[in-house]
Design a protein around this motif. Structure first.
Motif, short mmCIF file in Angstrom:
data_model
loop_
_atom_site.label_atom_id
_atom_site.label_comp_id
_atom_site.label_asym_id
_atom_site.label_seq_id
_atom_site.Cartn_x
_atom_site.Cartn_y
_atom_site.Cartn_z
N ILE A 244 -18.10 22.32 23.49
CA ILE A 244 -16.87 21.97 23.11
C ILE A 244 -15.65 22.78 23.48
CG2 ILE A 244 -17.54 20.68 21.18
CD1 ILE A 244 -16.70 23.40 19.56
N PHE A 245 -16.19 23.89 24.61
CA PHE A 245 -15.16 24.83 25.13
C PHE A 245 -14.96 24.43 26.61
CE2 PHE A 245 -16.07 27.05 21.24
CZ PHE A 245 -14.91 27.45 20.86
N ASP A 246 -15.80 23.55 27.19
CA ASP A 246 -15.76 23.42 28.57
C ASP A 246 -14.62 22.26 28.93
OD1 ASP A 246 -17.98 24.73 28.62
OD2 ASP A 246 -19.64 23.60 29.13
N ALA A 247 -14.63 21.95 30.02
CA ALA A 247 -13.69 20.92 30.39
C ALA A 247 -14.45 19.61 30.65
CB ALA A 247 -12.96 21.45 31.81
N ARG A 248 -14.82 19.34 29.53
CA ARG A 248 -15.68 17.83 29.45
C ARG A 248 -15.54 17.41 27.92
NH1 ARG A 248 -22.21 18.64 29.28
NH2 ARG A 248 -22.41 17.20 27.34
N GLY A 249 -15.35 16.19 27.93
CA GLY A 249 -15.44 15.67 26.53
C GLY A 249 -16.54 15.38 26.00
N SER A 250 -16.34 15.80 24.68
CA SER A 250 -17.56 15.84 23.72
C SER A 250 -17.37 14.81 22.56
CB SER A 250 -18.48 17.08 23.22
OG SER A 250 -18.68 17.78 24.35
N MET A 251 -18.14 13.79 22.26
CA MET A 251 -18.00 12.88 21.30
C MET A 251 -18.84 13.09 19.90
SD MET A 251 -16.68 8.95 21.22
CE MET A 251 -16.26 7.86 19.65
N VAL A 252 -18.51 13.11 18.81
CA VAL A 252 -19.51 12.92 17.57
C VAL A 252 -19.07 12.02 16.63
CG1 VAL A 252 -20.16 14.38 15.68
CG2 VAL A 252 -20.03 15.65 17.94
N ILE A 253 -20.18 11.41 16.12
CA ILE A 253 -19.84 10.55 15.03
C ILE A 253 -20.80 11.00 13.84
CG2 ILE A 253 -19.78 8.13 14.14
CD1 ILE A 253 -19.62 7.30 17.17
N ASP A 254 -20.23 11.30 12.93
CA ASP A 254 -20.78 12.01 11.65
C ASP A 254 -20.74 10.72 10.61
OD1 ASP A 254 -22.20 14.29 10.29
OD2 ASP A 254 -20.68 13.68 8.82
N ILE A 255 -21.91 10.12 10.39
CA ILE A 255 -21.94 9.01 9.17
C ILE A 255 -22.55 9.55 7.91
CG2 ILE A 255 -22.09 6.36 8.99
CD1 ILE A 255 -22.46 6.14 11.83
N GLY A 256 -21.83 9.61 6.87
CA GLY A 256 -22.70 10.14 5.92
C GLY A 256 -22.83 9.07 4.83
N GLY B 116 -10.52 22.19 22.00
CA GLY B 116 -9.55 21.54 21.15
C GLY B 116 -10.09 20.19 20.77
N ILE B 117 -9.27 19.69 19.84
CA ILE B 117 -9.26 18.38 19.47
C ILE B 117 -8.69 17.14 20.01
CG2 ILE B 117 -9.77 16.73 17.48
CD1 ILE B 117 -10.12 19.21 15.78
N VAL B 118 -9.44 16.60 20.97
CA VAL B 118 -8.61 15.46 21.63
C VAL B 118 -8.15 14.53 20.61
CG1 VAL B 118 -8.88 13.74 23.43
CG2 VAL B 118 -9.91 15.97 23.79
N SER B 119 -9.06 13.83 19.85
CA SER B 119 -8.71 13.00 18.78
C SER B 119 -9.69 13.02 17.53
CB SER B 119 -8.68 11.67 19.34
OG SER B 119 -9.61 11.13 19.65
N SER B 120 -9.39 12.63 16.49
CA SER B 120 -10.33 12.99 15.29
C SER B 120 -9.87 12.03 14.45
CB SER B 120 -10.43 14.17 14.92
OG SER B 120 -9.28 14.48 14.14
N LYS B 121 -10.81 11.30 13.57
CA LYS B 121 -10.32 10.14 12.45
C LYS B 121 -11.34 10.34 11.39
CE LYS B 121 -8.82 5.48 12.06
NZ LYS B 121 -8.31 4.48 12.51
N THR B 122 -11.02 10.13 10.34
CA THR B 122 -12.07 9.71 9.23
C THR B 122 -11.84 8.22 8.66
OG1 THR B 122 -12.37 11.97 8.36
CG2 THR B 122 -12.79 10.15 6.63
N ILE B 123 -13.02 7.40 8.65
CA ILE B 123 -13.18 6.27 8.26
C ILE B 123 -13.64 5.96 7.02
CG2 ILE B 123 -13.96 3.64 8.92
CD1 ILE B 123 -14.00 4.77 11.90
N ARG B 124 -13.21 5.31 6.15
CA ARG B 124 -13.96 5.20 4.71
C ARG B 124 -15.17 4.28 4.75
NH1 ARG B 124 -9.49 7.09 0.43
NH2 ARG B 124 -8.55 8.66 2.05
N PHE B 125 -16.14 4.56 5.46
CA PHE B 125 -17.38 3.73 5.61
C PHE B 125 -18.53 4.81 5.64
CE2 PHE B 125 -20.82 1.97 8.07
CZ PHE B 125 -20.92 0.80 7.29
N GLY B 126 -19.51 4.50 4.98
CA GLY B 126 -20.63 5.12 4.86
C GLY B 126 -21.87 4.55 4.34
#
Ligand SMILES: Nc1ncnc2c1ncn2[C@@H]1O[C@H](COP(=O)(O)OP(=O)(O)OP(=O)(O)O)[C@@H](O)[C@H]1O
Length: 345
Positions: A147-159, A172-182
């Motif tokens: 996550i510190f490299d010049a490369r985008g890393s994407m994670v989806i954490d579904i609980g 840094g965080i390019v974008s983030s969002k919490t969705i009310r679905f699990g």
């Protein structure tokens, strides 16, 4: 961030989920996982047990003891329950909590008021300092992503109650969002289907077992069956029922549609270079629902990207938080808020 002093006690990491709370650090080396519930009397006045013990007594004596959870969709809805639960969990892993820093994984986009409520609850449980880190960042660290490299890393954490999505790059965080679905939304959809099509009521345990046994996010090649006992809604008597995997798939497929649309939307809004990285390196799927059969293939096919599920995906947030304790200065840009005994930073 002046308060990131070396820890005097052993740091503690905590991921307070809607279903499970996981902790690491303190006096324990491995992950501790217990249900995020307390047991109260019918009037909800007296809390008699927390975590595993609460789960046990509520199952054994449901008429006498009720389960209460402090969180809804990742946010505190019952401060008293949260305080009792945190005190129990944190003291379970640390006998020097007043000297310890506590890292908490939180949903993305918490308001300042929600962040303060979370930090106050942890401080009142006895911590020396508290730091909040968004769950996708913690999960990315847990997965060992660059996550510190010049490369985008994407994670989806579904609980169980929420899905936290994050794209990180260059520390840094390019974008983030919490969705009310699990996973609980899938359970609700299955419960509704069984009531409508079979005319029976079933327990939460049956729904969970059904989902874990034959639940799938891709069309099954062989249509296996699941046999369960329900209570007939007309005459109140027990009835044996058989459901096919193709039916379960259909219900799950419908309930996943909103989530897939949200994921597409987030990728569409990212810069072309980031999208190219995601296409090349893929998406990491974490959280307990990542274990749903075929979910990674389903997301991969829908988006045309590789999707990876690490081992023990449900533990990645807490192991990532634990990893972050080793270098809090290094991850300071990812700390969304913090508080120490003198107040906030
Ligand atoms: N093998 C499996 N197949 C399908 N779903 C599963 C499986 N194992 C666990 N789950 C689901 O994972 C969910 C719990 O995931 P997790 O423990 O990550 O949630 P949580 O951290 O408590 O919730 P949240 O992150 O939303 O606050 C439950 O809905 C559970 O049914």
């Amino acid at each position: 961030m002046s308060s990131i002093l070396p820890s005097l006690g052993r740091d503690v990491s905590i991921d307070i989920g809607s279903i499970q709370t996981r902790l690491m650090g303190g006096t324990r080396e491995s992950v501790i996982s217990e249900p995020s519930i307390v047991a109260t009397d019918a009037k909800q006045q007296k809390i008699v047990a927390v975590g595993d013990e609460a789960d046990r007594i509520v199952r054994r004596m449901p008429d006498m003891w009720r389960p209460l959870t402090p969180l809804k969709d990742g946010f505190i809805v019952d401060y008293r329950v949260m305080h009792t639960m945190l005190k129990y969990f944190l003291h379970k892993v640390s006998n020097t909590l007043r000297l310890s820093r506590v890292l908490v994984g939180v949903p993305c986009g918490m308001t300042d008021v929600e962040q303060r409520a979370m930090m106050d609850a942890v401080m009142q449980a006895g911590a020396r300092e508290v730091f909040l880190i968004e769950r996708p960042v913690a999960a990315a660290i847990g997965c060992g992503l660059p996550i510190f490299d010049a490369r985008g890393s994407m994670v989806i954490d579904i609980g169980g109650g929420t899905t936290d999505i994050g794209i990180m790059s260059l520390g840094g965080i390019v974008s983030s969002k919490t969705i009310r679905f699990g996973g609980s939304d899938i359970n609700t959809a299955l419960l509704r289907y069984i009531r409508q099509c079979f005319g029976v009521m079933v327990s939460d345990e049956t729904i969970m077992d059904l989902k874990h046994s034959i639940g799938t996010a891709i069309a099954p090649l062989e249509d296996s069956e699941y046999v369960f006992q329900g209570r007939d809604m007309m005459n109140g008597l027990g009835r044996r029922c058989v459901i096919h995997q193709s039916e379960v798939y259909q219900v799950i497929d419908d309930s996943l549609q909103g989530l897939l649309d949200e994921i597409k939307q987030i990728i569409r809004q990212a810069a072309p270079e980031i999208v190219a990285d995601i296409m090349q390196y893929g998406i990491w799927l974490t959280g307990g629902t990542a274990l749903l059969e075929g979910l990674s293939q389903r997301i991969g096919t829908e988006l045309g990207v590789p999707v990876h599920v690490p081992e023990l995906p449900e533990e990645k947030v807490v192991t990532g938080l634990h990893g972050a304790t080793a270098d809090l200065v290094g991850v300071s840009r990812f700390i969304v808020n913090s508080k120490n005994r003198k107040g906030r930073d």
